[in-house]
Design an enzyme around this catalytic site. Sequence first.
Site: not given
Lengths: 301, 186
Positions: A95, A92, A294
């Site tokens: 992370c 989101d 990510h």
Amino acid sequence: MQNKEAVLEDGEIGSATATEPGFDEWDNFGDEDIMQQQSAIQAEEAKKVPFVGDKEPLCSLAAEYQSGSPILLQKIKVLDEQYAAIRRTRGDGNCFFRSFMFSYLEHILEFQDQAEIDRIKANVEKSRKALQTLGYAELTFEDFFALFLEQLESVIQGKETSISHEELVLRSRDQSVSDYVVMFFRFVTSAEIQKRTEFFEPFILGLTNTTVEQFCKSSVEPMGEESDHVHITALSDALGIPIRVVYLDRSSCDSGGVSVNHHDFMPMASDLPNASCSSVKNNPFITLLYRPGHYDILYPK
Amino acid sequence: MEVRSNPAADYSSGHRRPPAVQSKQPLPSPQPIDTSSVSNRLQKELMALMMSGGDLGVSAFPDGESIFTWIGTIEGGKGTMYEGLSYKLSLRFPLDYPFKPPQVKFETMCFHPNVDQFGNICLDILQDKWSSAYDCRTILLSIQSLLEEPNLESPLNSYAAALWNDKEDYRRMVHKQYFAGEALES
């Protein structure tokens, strides 16, 4: 990756504003409707990936790429020799901070390192002073600082307020705790960058064409803004905590052999306690797995 | 542009609000949310604003019982085309404030490139660039600066944007709208 995102963000400013639906329709749009819709969306998201997931064996990573790139599968094999498990976090935009939060508090909970707690508390106070000096209103950040210090206290065992590992997982999934701690780290990161403007300026100019202050206002402080090496360097420096980032991407070296790159973000030497300097240098206790866009948490064997 | 769809409701600002407004106050959400930390923060913001806001030409106060709905006032800056005018705004704070920005709109008619006919404001910190580092005071001060430093590239009111360089006509429009709004209000 970050640059692409910045462009996207920019493109959205105009349209997001122009299509803002409800301001003139406040009377027709009940708060409860919006709230319900929002929490429904959030609940759906949370079901897919909680803010902080369960610890999974590393083979779950390989399963993701079964029909994927052979380079990645080879790299995961290499990772498998060094790392036992992965803990995923929700993608989101928070992370990195969320992974850092859980990894750090989990480390304190497991090792009960009082010296480390004293050290980080001193650094937290330095960040608080930096924000005051920069002109931030105390009321805008004090709640976030208080909530982080509360979590730090609660992972120390043997007190009435002590929490178990299980409870730490639950709290990290509870938005009213988790987001507050993420925001705390965003404040700390922003303060560090603005305190050392000359140092960070060249890196920031390499990412976006803005001033250091604008960068902090638009890419560090808002929730959901993704983290780059600038954020990681600043947070690591501010709190004096080394962070290892392992990179899982398709890059390969010319020699043909497959190796997995990592980078250790080491806080500036002056921030490390002299006695433990060398041991800390060898072992960052926070290891994150970076895949383009990510961060997740890795557990060494 | 001239008249709002429901001026009577829009301009009934101040101390008495129509009963309908009561229903717009945050209702208990389906999942229990602890709102005490939010109202605590809003209380602190209110105190800080009362201590310092007046000198800066901005002020705000809860509108009625709820701490989640405020009415703010911005004085037009000295030497600007808004000098001597005082604008009312409504601020509605969400239950997950300060993670989400309040909804802010002009309640007084405001002729400005980045304000539309309904009072909606185009300002990045109220949308995607919002962060918890802002508070009510910085919001009102940012809107005050926006009055004299409009963003002409993405106007909500393109007529105002086109007129911006024609100071004389621009000022006339600012006053015309302001006093037209006042006439409706009384």
